[in-house]
Motif scaffolding. Structure first.
Motif, mmCIF file in Angstrom:
data_model
loop_
_atom_site.group_PDB
_atom_site.id
_atom_site.type_symbol
_atom_site.label_atom_id
_atom_site.label_comp_id
_atom_site.label_asym_id
_atom_site.label_seq_id
_atom_site.Cartn_x
_atom_site.Cartn_y
_atom_site.Cartn_z
ATOM 1 N N ARG A 223 22.514 48.498 9.026
ATOM 2 C CA ARG A 223 22.065 47.216 9.591
ATOM 3 C C ARG A 223 21.024 47.450 10.679
ATOM 4 O O ARG A 223 20.061 46.694 10.817
ATOM 5 N N ILE A 224 21.247 48.514 11.480
ATOM 6 C CA ILE A 224 20.320 48.791 12.587
ATOM 7 C C ILE A 224 19.017 49.366 12.059
ATOM 8 O O ILE A 224 17.926 48.997 12.504
ATOM 9 N N GLU A 225 19.138 50.263 11.052
ATOM 10 C CA GLU A 225 17.931 50.852 10.463
ATOM 11 C C GLU A 225 17.035 49.794 9.814
ATOM 12 O O GLU A 225 15.815 49.941 9.773
ATOM 13 N N ALA A 226 17.645 48.747 9.333
ATOM 14 C CA ALA A 226 16.874 47.657 8.713
ATOM 15 C C ALA A 226 15.993 46.963 9.754
ATOM 16 O O ALA A 226 15.104 46.185 9.406
ATOM 17 N N GLY A 227 16.240 47.253 11.034
ATOM 18 C CA GLY A 227 15.346 46.787 12.098
ATOM 19 C C GLY A 227 15.528 45.333 12.501
ATOM 20 O O GLY A 227 14.713 44.772 13.216
ATOM 21 N N GLU A 228 16.600 44.717 12.063
ATOM 22 C CA GLU A 228 16.765 43.298 12.368
ATOM 23 C C GLU A 228 17.658 43.040 13.576
ATOM 24 O O GLU A 228 17.806 41.910 14.009
ATOM 25 N N VAL A 229 18.297 44.100 14.080
ATOM 26 C CA VAL A 229 19.247 43.920 15.183
ATOM 27 C C VAL A 229 18.556 44.098 16.529
ATOM 28 O O VAL A 229 17.858 45.089 16.748
ATOM 29 N N GLN A 230 18.756 43.102 17.419
ATOM 30 C CA GLN A 230 18.155 43.208 18.755
ATOM 31 C C GLN A 230 19.181 43.648 19.807
ATOM 32 O O GLN A 230 18.873 44.355 20.743
ATOM 33 N N GLU A 231 20.424 43.160 19.633
ATOM 34 C CA GLU A 231 21.442 43.534 20.618
ATOM 35 C C GLU A 231 22.785 43.817 19.950
ATOM 36 O O GLU A 231 23.206 43.103 19.034
ATOM 37 N N LEU A 232 23.439 44.854 20.474
ATOM 38 C CA LEU A 232 24.757 45.246 20.025
ATOM 39 C C LEU A 232 25.707 45.028 21.202
ATOM 40 O O LEU A 232 25.566 45.675 22.239
ATOM 41 N N ILE A 233 26.642 44.083 21.070
ATOM 42 C CA ILE A 233 27.616 43.879 22.147
ATOM 43 C C ILE A 233 28.878 44.657 21.787
ATOM 44 O O ILE A 233 29.512 44.360 20.773
ATOM 45 N N LEU A 234 29.236 45.638 22.577
ATOM 46 C CA LEU A 234 30.429 46.434 22.265
ATOM 47 C C LEU A 234 31.670 45.712 22.802
ATOM 48 O O LEU A 234 31.888 45.634 24.008
ATOM 49 N N ALA A 235 32.446 45.155 21.877
ATOM 50 C CA ALA A 235 33.647 44.400 22.270
ATOM 51 C C ALA A 235 34.903 45.126 21.800
ATOM 52 O O ALA A 235 35.878 44.509 21.393
ATOM 53 N N THR A 236 34.876 46.461 21.858
ATOM 54 C CA THR A 236 36.098 47.218 21.563
ATOM 55 C C THR A 236 37.065 46.974 22.725
ATOM 56 O O THR A 236 36.666 46.485 23.782
ATOM 57 N N SER A 237 38.334 47.306 22.523
ATOM 58 C CA SER A 237 39.353 46.957 23.524
ATOM 59 C C SER A 237 39.175 47.720 24.830
ATOM 60 O O SER A 237 38.501 48.745 24.883
ATOM 61 N N ALA A 238 39.795 47.201 25.875
ATOM 62 C CA ALA A 238 39.666 47.786 27.210
ATOM 63 C C ALA A 238 40.720 48.873 27.424
ATOM 64 O O ALA A 238 41.285 48.999 28.498
ATOM 65 N N THR A 239 40.993 49.639 26.379
ATOM 66 C CA THR A 239 41.935 50.760 26.471
ATOM 67 C C THR A 239 41.143 52.050 26.551
ATOM 68 O O THR A 239 39.917 52.041 26.382
ATOM 69 N N VAL A 240 41.832 53.167 26.758
ATOM 70 C CA VAL A 240 41.141 54.462 26.819
ATOM 71 C C VAL A 240 40.406 54.706 25.502
ATOM 72 O O VAL A 240 39.223 55.057 25.480
ATOM 73 N N ASP A 241 41.095 54.484 24.379
ATOM 74 C CA ASP A 241 40.492 54.709 23.059
ATOM 75 C C ASP A 241 39.335 53.744 22.791
ATOM 76 O O ASP A 241 38.304 54.137 22.236
ATOM 77 N N GLY A 242 39.529 52.474 23.176
ATOM 78 C CA GLY A 242 38.494 51.470 22.966
ATOM 79 C C GLY A 242 37.251 51.804 23.785
ATOM 80 O O GLY A 242 36.109 51.653 23.323
ATOM 81 N N GLU A 243 37.467 52.295 24.996
ATOM 82 C CA GLU A 243 36.376 52.676 25.888
ATOM 83 C C GLU A 243 35.627 53.879 25.320
ATOM 84 O O GLU A 243 34.390 53.903 25.310
ATOM 85 N N ALA A 244 36.400 54.848 24.811
ATOM 86 C CA ALA A 244 35.784 56.047 24.221
ATOM 87 C C ALA A 244 34.928 55.650 23.018
ATOM 88 O O ALA A 244 33.821 56.158 22.825
ATOM 89 N N THR A 245 35.434 54.707 22.216
ATOM 90 C CA THR A 245 34.707 54.237 21.034
ATOM 91 C C THR A 245 33.400 53.573 21.454
ATOM 92 O O THR A 245 32.341 53.816 20.860
ATOM 93 N N ALA A 246 33.478 52.739 22.503
ATOM 94 C CA ALA A 246 32.283 52.053 23.001
ATOM 95 C C ALA A 246 31.245 53.073 23.476
ATOM 96 O O ALA A 246 30.054 52.977 23.156
ATOM 97 N N HIS A 247 31.721 54.080 24.236
ATOM 98 C CA HIS A 247 30.817 55.130 24.722
ATOM 99 C C HIS A 247 30.136 55.837 23.572
ATOM 100 O O HIS A 247 28.928 56.075 23.578
ATOM 101 N N PHE A 248 30.949 56.169 22.543
ATOM 102 C CA PHE A 248 30.411 56.892 21.383
ATOM 103 C C PHE A 248 29.308 56.093 20.694
ATOM 104 O O PHE A 248 28.241 56.621 20.387
ATOM 105 N N ILE A 249 29.576 54.792 20.493
ATOM 106 C CA ILE A 249 28.589 53.953 19.790
ATOM 107 C C ILE A 249 27.331 53.758 20.636
ATOM 108 O O ILE A 249 26.205 53.796 20.136
#
Lengths: 204, 204
Positions: free
Chosen positions: A134-160
């Motif tokens: 989806r991002i490579e297609a060039g149509e995305v302007q913003e990605l809002i990371l709404a993973t959970s506010a847990t340690v794992d969710g935070e790590a996932t957000a950081h990774f992305i």
């Protein structure tokens, strides 16, 4: 419980199936089964039919990964929504929760998990290839990371956030953390309070 | 909740049916419906089938009034049980609860209610004619009144005790009241404590 001497098999069968569901113990299952017996027959048959159709008629949107009846969900199909704004969540049910607001007009992307080494969830298990596309297609302007506010969710957000840091003209944001609506300071944990102080917003 | 924009109809239908059950609010219904989607299809279809058969295959025993698959329940049919000893309860589910003990070897009689003027439950609404018939047949030696320990349950027990007071050779008893097993005096109400003191049993 289901094999009591006085318990007829059809009732025992319903109780057994109900107690296999999360958060329903044998006592609750029994109470539910009895209440179904006491309800009129039509309601129970109607519930049975809706359960029968559930897996048959439901699938996941091949684009965003949320619940859908066809290969594309209603949100991805809606021309009125902003397809350049993608909110990234862990599970399909999170989309339903966010849709309750009825104010977000963007699209979603469901990861179907979060990075969790303990549960064997690594990068390979997350629905990232379709997000890459989806991002490579060039149509995305913003990605809002709404993973959970847990340690794992935070790590996932950081990774992305790191994964797409080099993409030109792509803004990556994270949902705000702080005191929840109606939250009294007296009952909040110190981490939430500390985060709310750190991320304070200037009054203007 | 069931009419959210991102919520496909089959899922909304299951949620709606589940939230019509007692003790299940819209949030729990949603959690359950989602967990059913995540479960394998076979389990959900199997639950649907057991619900489909519930009303079809279940009825009440025409003799004692408890749950049965045929016109007579397994307890009334069992030659090993004492048919001269009848435990009188308010609802069919009470029989299942008592059967958990696996020590009572008598029969039951379900009233399908208790005297409750506020709820419009009078003598006419209770299953008493079939109890009259069982007692008139002269085979009953003892009637254990196991109606609930509420004001209405107590009134019902009193009424039945009076009704059969003149029957020869029929013993009428009431289940014991007192401190429940594991009950700490600190947390018990004054009525239970007072009853437990009044009805104390001599140690021998």
């Amino acid at each position: 419980m289901a094999s009591l001497p006085g318990m007829p098999a059809p009732l025992a069968s319903v109780i057994e199936h109900l107690s296999a569901m999360p958060g329903i113990g044998p006592k609750t299952a029994m109470r539910l089964a009895i209440s179904m017996l006491e309800k009129n027959r039509h309601d129970v048959v109607s519930l049975a039919q809706s359960l029968h159709h559930l897996h048959e008629q439901m699938t996941f949107c091949e684009r965003c990964g949320c619940f859908a009846e066809k290969h594309r969900c209603m949100i991805c199909d809606a021309p009125s929504r902003n397809h350049a704004l993608i909110c990234v969540v862990e599970q399909a049910v999170d989309v339903l929760m966010l849709e309750r607001m009825q104010t977000f007009r963007g699209n979603y992307h469901v990861l179907h998990g979060r990075l969790s080494p303990i549960d064997g969830m690594g990068v390979e298990q997350l629905r990232l290839k379709s997000l890459d596309a989806r991002i490579e297609a060039g149509e995305v302007q913003e990605l809002i990371l709404a993973t959970s506010a847990t340690v794992d969710g935070e790590a996932t957000a950081h990774f992305i956030a790191r994964r797409y840091a080099a993409v030109d003209a792509l803004k990556v944001s994270r949902i705000a953390r702080g005191v929840p609506e109606g939250g009294e300071l007296e009952y909040l944990d110190e981490y939430t309070l500390s985060r709310a102080l750190d991320q304070r917003v200037t009054w203007d």
